[in-house]
Write a protein that holds these residues in place. Structure first.
Motif, PDB file in Angstrom:
ATOM      1  N   SER A 224      -6.129  45.207  31.692  1.00 35.22           N
ATOM      2  CA  SER A 224      -4.850  45.701  32.206  1.00 35.22           C
ATOM      3  C   SER A 224      -3.765  44.637  32.144  1.00 35.22           C
ATOM      4  O   SER A 224      -2.579  44.952  32.282  1.00 35.22           O
ATOM      5  N   GLU A 225      -4.136  43.375  31.932  1.00 42.62           N
ATOM      6  CA  GLU A 225      -3.137  42.317  31.850  1.00 42.62           C
ATOM      7  C   GLU A 225      -2.421  42.317  30.497  1.00 42.62           C
ATOM      8  O   GLU A 225      -1.284  41.861  30.406  1.00 42.62           O
ATOM      9  N   ILE A 226      -3.086  42.819  29.444  1.00 41.35           N
ATOM     10  CA  ILE A 226      -2.518  42.774  28.094  1.00 41.35           C
ATOM     11  C   ILE A 226      -2.354  44.173  27.508  1.00 41.35           C
ATOM     12  O   ILE A 226      -1.380  44.466  26.842  1.00 41.35           O
ATOM     13  N   ARG A 227      -3.347  45.055  27.702  1.00 43.94           N
ATOM     14  CA  ARG A 227      -3.244  46.490  27.415  1.00 43.94           C
ATOM     15  C   ARG A 227      -3.135  46.834  25.931  1.00 43.94           C
ATOM     16  O   ARG A 227      -2.224  47.539  25.488  1.00 43.94           O
ATOM     17  N   VAL A 228      -4.091  46.337  25.168  1.00 38.96           N
ATOM     18  CA  VAL A 228      -4.244  46.730  23.771  1.00 38.96           C
ATOM     19  C   VAL A 228      -5.457  47.641  23.677  1.00 38.96           C
ATOM     20  O   VAL A 228      -6.516  47.342  24.228  1.00 38.96           O
ATOM     21  N   HIS A 229      -5.313  48.745  22.971  1.00 39.33           N
ATOM     22  CA  HIS A 229      -6.454  49.652  22.869  1.00 39.33           C
ATOM     23  C   HIS A 229      -7.499  49.118  21.900  1.00 39.33           C
ATOM     24  O   HIS A 229      -7.217  48.304  21.026  1.00 39.33           O
ATOM     25  N   LEU A 230      -8.733  49.602  22.068  1.00 41.70           N
ATOM     26  CA  LEU A 230      -9.827  49.193  21.198  1.00 41.70           C
ATOM     27  C   LEU A 230      -9.678  49.854  19.832  1.00 41.70           C
ATOM     28  O   LEU A 230      -9.383  51.043  19.741  1.00 41.70           O
ATOM     29  N   MET A 231      -9.925  49.074  18.789  1.00 42.43           N
ATOM     30  CA  MET A 231      -9.894  49.616  17.434  1.00 42.43           C
ATOM     31  C   MET A 231     -11.170  49.208  16.711  1.00 42.43           C
ATOM     32  O   MET A 231     -11.928  48.363  17.151  1.00 42.43           O
ATOM     33  N   GLY A 232     -11.377  49.805  15.530  1.00 45.49           N
ATOM     34  CA  GLY A 232     -12.637  49.687  14.826  1.00 45.49           C
ATOM     35  C   GLY A 232     -13.551  50.821  15.278  1.00 45.49           C
ATOM     36  O   GLY A 232     -13.314  51.458  16.313  1.00 45.49           O
ATOM     37  N   ARG A 233     -14.587  51.088  14.501  1.00 41.31           N
ATOM     38  CA  ARG A 233     -15.467  52.217  14.823  1.00 41.31           C
ATOM     39  C   ARG A 233     -16.895  51.729  15.016  1.00 41.31           C
ATOM     40  O   ARG A 233     -17.332  50.768  14.386  1.00 41.31           O
ATOM     41  N   VAL A 234     -17.604  52.420  15.906  1.00 43.34           N
ATOM     42  CA  VAL A 234     -19.009  52.101  16.131  1.00 43.34           C
ATOM     43  C   VAL A 234     -19.911  53.252  15.697  1.00 43.34           C
ATOM     44  O   VAL A 234     -21.110  53.223  15.954  1.00 43.34           O
ATOM     45  N   ASP A 235     -19.324  54.262  15.059  1.00 44.50           N
ATOM     46  CA  ASP A 235     -20.095  55.444  14.668  1.00 44.50           C
ATOM     47  C   ASP A 235     -20.345  55.516  13.161  1.00 44.50           C
ATOM     48  O   ASP A 235     -20.780  56.543  12.655  1.00 44.50           O
ATOM     49  N   GLN A 236     -20.059  54.428  12.437  1.00 37.87           N
ATOM     50  CA  GLN A 236     -20.321  54.405  11.001  1.00 37.87           C
ATOM     51  C   GLN A 236     -21.222  53.229  10.635  1.00 37.87           C
ATOM     52  O   GLN A 236     -21.190  52.725   9.518  1.00 37.87           O
ATOM     53  N   ASN A 237     -22.027  52.807  11.596  1.00 39.85           N
ATOM     54  CA  ASN A 237     -22.826  51.604  11.422  1.00 39.85           C
ATOM     55  C   ASN A 237     -23.978  51.800  10.444  1.00 39.85           C
ATOM     56  O   ASN A 237     -24.623  52.842  10.415  1.00 39.85           O
ATOM     57  N   HIS A 238     -24.263  50.749   9.697  1.00 39.88           N
ATOM     58  CA  HIS A 238     -25.516  50.694   8.953  1.00 39.88           C
ATOM     59  C   HIS A 238     -26.690  50.629   9.935  1.00 39.88           C
ATOM     60  O   HIS A 238     -27.796  51.054   9.607  1.00 39.88           O
ATOM     61  N   TYR A 239     -26.440  50.062  11.124  1.00 31.78           N
ATOM     62  CA  TYR A 239     -27.454  49.974  12.181  1.00 31.78           C
ATOM     63  C   TYR A 239     -26.882  50.677  13.405  1.00 31.78           C
ATOM     64  O   TYR A 239     -26.231  50.055  14.248  1.00 31.78           O
ATOM     65  N   PRO A 240     -27.106  51.989  13.528  1.00 31.37           N
ATOM     66  CA  PRO A 240     -26.368  52.818  14.489  1.00 31.37           C
ATOM     67  C   PRO A 240     -26.525  52.419  15.949  1.00 31.37           C
ATOM     68  O   PRO A 240     -25.646  52.713  16.754  1.00 31.37           O
ATOM     69  N   LYS A 241     -27.649  51.742  16.296  1.00 36.14           N
ATOM     70  CA  LYS A 241     -27.828  51.399  17.700  1.00 36.14           C
ATOM     71  C   LYS A 241     -26.988  50.195  18.118  1.00 36.14           C
ATOM     72  O   LYS A 241     -26.789  49.959  19.306  1.00 36.14           O
ATOM     73  N   LEU A 242     -26.540  49.405  17.140  1.00 38.56           N
ATOM     74  CA  LEU A 242     -25.625  48.316  17.465  1.00 38.56           C
ATOM     75  C   LEU A 242     -24.271  48.927  17.824  1.00 38.56           C
ATOM     76  O   LEU A 242     -23.747  49.759  17.083  1.00 38.56           O
ATOM     77  N   THR A 484     -15.077  48.409  10.002  1.00 35.78           N
ATOM     78  CA  THR A 484     -14.427  49.573   9.379  1.00 35.78           C
ATOM     79  C   THR A 484     -12.918  49.454   9.310  1.00 35.78           C
ATOM     80  O   THR A 484     -12.269  50.276   8.661  1.00 35.78           O
ATOM     81  N   TRP A 485     -12.333  48.484   9.983  1.00 35.74           N
ATOM     82  CA  TRP A 485     -10.873  48.395  10.058  1.00 35.74           C
ATOM     83  C   TRP A 485     -10.287  47.949   8.732  1.00 35.74           C
ATOM     84  O   TRP A 485     -10.915  47.248   7.947  1.00 35.74           O
ATOM     85  N   THR A 486      -9.079  48.362   8.468  1.00 43.11           N
ATOM     86  CA  THR A 486      -8.375  47.963   7.254  1.00 43.11           C
ATOM     87  C   THR A 486      -8.152  46.453   7.221  1.00 43.11           C
ATOM     88  O   THR A 486      -8.271  45.765   8.236  1.00 43.11           O
ATOM     89  N   ILE A 487      -7.817  45.924   6.055  1.00 44.10           N
ATOM     90  CA  ILE A 487      -7.292  44.562   5.990  1.00 44.10           C
ATOM     91  C   ILE A 487      -5.836  44.663   6.440  1.00 44.10           C
ATOM     92  O   ILE A 487      -4.978  45.172   5.719  1.00 44.10           O
ATOM     93  N   ASP A 488      -5.602  44.190   7.642  1.00 44.59           N
ATOM     94  CA  ASP A 488      -4.359  44.477   8.381  1.00 44.59           C
ATOM     95  C   ASP A 488      -3.681  43.150   8.707  1.00 44.59           C
ATOM     96  O   ASP A 488      -3.913  42.565   9.759  1.00 44.59           O
ATOM     97  N   LEU A 489      -2.855  42.665   7.794  1.00 41.05           N
ATOM     98  CA  LEU A 489      -2.205  41.365   7.927  1.00 41.05           C
ATOM     99  C   LEU A 489      -0.729  41.563   8.244  1.00 41.05           C
ATOM    100  O   LEU A 489       0.032  42.038   7.405  1.00 41.05           O
ATOM    101  N   HIS A 490      -0.344  41.204   9.453  1.00 40.13           N
ATOM    102  CA  HIS A 490       1.032  41.413   9.888  1.00 40.13           C
ATOM    103  C   HIS A 490       1.970  40.369   9.281  1.00 40.13           C
ATOM    104  O   HIS A 490       1.574  39.249   8.965  1.00 40.13           O
ATOM    105  N   PHE A 491       3.221  40.735   9.201  1.00 41.78           N
ATOM    106  CA  PHE A 491       4.273  39.844   8.727  1.00 41.78           C
ATOM    107  C   PHE A 491       5.570  40.288   9.392  1.00 41.78           C
ATOM    108  O   PHE A 491       5.666  41.400   9.914  1.00 41.78           O
ATOM    109  N   PRO A 492       6.593  39.434   9.428  1.00 39.32           N
ATOM    110  CA  PRO A 492       7.834  39.819  10.091  1.00 39.32           C
ATOM    111  C   PRO A 492       8.465  41.060   9.467  1.00 39.32           C
ATOM    112  O   PRO A 492       8.529  41.196   8.237  1.00 39.32           O
ATOM    113  N   ASP A 493       8.911  41.955  10.315  1.00 29.87           N
ATOM    114  CA  ASP A 493       9.665  43.118   9.858  1.00 29.87           C
ATOM    115  C   ASP A 493      10.936  42.634   9.143  1.00 29.87           C
ATOM    116  O   ASP A 493      11.641  41.741   9.635  1.00 29.87           O
ATOM    117  N   GLU A 494      11.210  43.206   7.991  1.00 33.73           N
ATOM    118  CA  GLU A 494      12.305  42.714   7.151  1.00 33.73           C
ATOM    119  C   GLU A 494      13.650  42.775   7.871  1.00 33.73           C
ATOM    120  O   GLU A 494      14.446  41.832   7.823  1.00 33.73           O
TER     121      GLU A 494
END
Length: 606
Positions: A224-242, A484-494
């Protein structure tokens, strides 16, 4: 009375010997901090926390404490503070009162953005027991580190951070060393999603675990101090129990910067960890020192960010889940910073030349509509907006980001946060005063004062994950965590750069989509510190690959894997590297079908 310390020493004067009396008071250790907040984000620079009046433009409730002077008499007062936004004079003004009587000068708006001791004048102490009060005057992030009272006007405390650390330790009676917090199989430093998952998985395998977190809540960027939602998926695992521990901690998707703090599940995370009998949880404890034996960590030293009590945690294995790679850095682990060159890595997304560019830090915020109009002051000290350029929104999302190589995300964390605040307050002031038809009834509901970091140090392991590993889906024999997340490299908005070049605070990105791929276990332990694991955004990757591995569900699965690897290490009395070289089949068997202490025989005690 634990909140202050008296230190009396004898000094030789010009005409003889006289007693000099001293009283040193740490701001963060006030008995009642009122509406002020404790900020430890710059501990690695200041070696201290401080109090800050984070009122979003409304003065916060007073902070107060009771101290006992060594004797009555005349004292000289010094206040360690700064003007965080001296453009030309910042808004962080506050005053100090002794037994309800204010000192003549005010503090926090003196035109200098450097931490320093400021003279508060002479005070007459008529009673040894005295109440000190810090009174915020603006609600705009005034701050102070410590107070120093001395009967010798010429006795100015040191301002150099390292010299002041020695001074603090002497006056706080910390020179005899830290308290023993115990011996552990695994010491996890950092209580974000990665560290929390590492602690839980190790504890459920029967290991004795210390989980050390430098804030009062767990979850890191998902708290609650920073409030970023969780991203990435845990339902497409090669090892589903992880990923099942990640699912336990997951509180749904409240989005970024939701004004409802409960949506981020702080209490749920704490309850799960406190329900683990093998975890010793240490909140509000910042690790800032290590003890080494050759290439192994023997113990870490942490300091309580409020009381300043120090603790020593001895361990067999350690896991750096700090995000900043703090533990690895202290231990001398090899690390990288910034972007590698295209020639070095062979990555098409790498720049032609290596540089110090890093993804930035976000401070999210949100407003809410109210039943009646409200005011917000003009902010001449903040970033200035206009009809030509402003951000027309009632809340922030991830794009509110500062860093990009313009600031060092570890050593200039305070400056980054303050730059973000200047952007937030300046833009909000513009909206409130120039777009009244839309925002007259809106009020700021929440502004993060803890920065949500993305990138800093990356600790090097036996395998450095690359763009090619990700895009080609290379399946190494130790590939354990599915990402599973994209290659997501931020840069300054033009557009933001056009107006604020070199001081950008708004980001853009281009998502490079990938198929689910695995992160090798060899990226989860240090190549040169023999008993150090890592999980989270500080693992062994290139800058480009980090753009995909850094999201929190993925980081949480890394933590789970580290906990299982620590179990194998302990069971086999081997190093993290030897889990790969000698016991990979056992480790991968656990990854494929995780067990716990309710299903698996306990490790025999030596």
């Amino acid at each position: 009375m634990r909140k202050y310390i008296m230190f009396i020493c004898l000094l030789l004067g010009m005409s003889g010997t006289y007693a000099q009396e001293k009283l040193f008071v740490e701001a963060e250790s006030f008995d009642d901090i009122g509406g002020w907040v404790i900020d430890q984000q710059s501990f690695d620079v200041l070696f201290s926390s401080y109090l800050m009046a984070h009122g979003m433009g409304k003065p916060v409730a007073d902070a107060s404490t009771t101290v006992r002077f060594p004797k009555t008499g005349t004292y000289h007062v010094w206040v360690r503070t700064k003007d965080w936004a001296p453009f030309p004079k910042g808004p962080g003004e506050f005053r100090l009162l002794l037994n309800g009587i204010p000192l003549k000068p005010t503090f926090g708006a003196n035109g200098s953005d450097e931490w320093d001791w400021h003279y508060g004048g002479e005070v007459e102490i008529r009673k040894e027991e005295t109440t000190l009060t810090a009174q915020d005057l603006t609600g705009f992030n005034g701050r102070f580190d410590a107070l120093y009272f001395t009967t010798d006007k010429n006795d100015t405390p040191p301002n150099d951070h390292e010299a002041l650390l020695a001074f603090r330790k002497q006056l706080l009676n910390l020179t005899e060393g830290p308290k023993d917090a115990g011996e552990f199989d695994l010491v996890v430093v950092g209580g974000g999603i990665a560290g929390t998952c590492a602690a839980i998985s190790a504890s459920r395998m029967g290991l004795k675990v210390a989980l050390i977190q430098n804030r009062p809540v767990l979850g890191g960027n998902n708290s609650s101090e920073i409030r970023v939602h969780l991203m990435g998926r845990v339902d497409q695992n090669h090892y589903p129990k992880l990923g099942r521990i990640v699912r336990e901690l997951d509180n749904g998707d409240p989005g970024n910067g939701n004004p409802d703090a409960d949506r981020y599940g702080d209490e749920r995370k704490l309850a799960i960890v406190r329900g683990e009998p093998n975890i010793s949880l240490h909140l509000n404890t910042h690790v800032y020192d290590v003890e080494m034996e050759g290439n192994k960590i023997r113990a870490v030293i942490g300091r309580d960010i409020a009381t300043n009590q120090e603790f020593r945690f001895e361990g067999t294995y350690f896991s750096d889940c700090t995000g900043d790679g703090t533990l690895g850095y202290l231990a001398g682990a090899e690390y990288r910073w910034g972007r590698e060159s295209r020639e070095e890595t062979g990555e098409s997304l790498a720049p032609e030349k290596a540089d110090d560019f890093t993804l930035g830090t976000s401070n999210l915020w949100a407003s809410l509509a109210k039943d009646k109009p409200s005011d917000f002051p003009e902010t001449p000290w903040a970033i200035q907006f206009s009809d030509e350029y402003h951000i027309d929104d009632h809340k922030a999302d991830w794009q509110w980001e500062t860093g990009f190589g313009n600031f060092n995300t570890v050593y200039e964390a305070e400056k980054i946060r303050d730059h973000n605040l200047r952007a937030i307050y300046g833009n909000w002031s513009y909206l409130k005063n120039h777009k009244k038809e839309k925002y007259a009834n809106h009020e700021l509901a929440w502004v993060a004062y803890i920065g949500g970091k993305r990138e800093s140090r990356r600790l090097m392991g036996d395998h450095v994950l690359t763009q090619m590993d990700i895009q080609e889906g290379v399946m190494y024999p130790d590939g354990c965590v599915t990402a599973t997340w994209t290659i997501d490299l931020h840069f300054p908005d033009e557009k933001n750069s056009n107006y604020f070049r070199g001081e950008e605070f708004f980001a853009a990105t281009k998502h490079i989509r990938v198929q689910p791929y695995t992160i090798p276990y060899r990226s989860l332990y240090s190549r040169n510190i023999d008993n150090l694991f890592m999980a989270g955004r500080n693992i062994s990757t290139t800058h480009v690959a980090f753009g995909s591995t850094r999201v929190m569900r993925t980081c949480g699965m890394m933590g789970e894997a580290v906990g299982y690897a620590a179990f194998v290490s302990k069971k086999q009395a081997c190093s993290p590297r030897e889990v790969y070289t000698d016991h990979l089949e056992e480790f991968m068997g656990i990854i494929e079908s995780p067990l716990n202490i309710y299903e698996f025989p306990a490790i025999p005690k030596n």
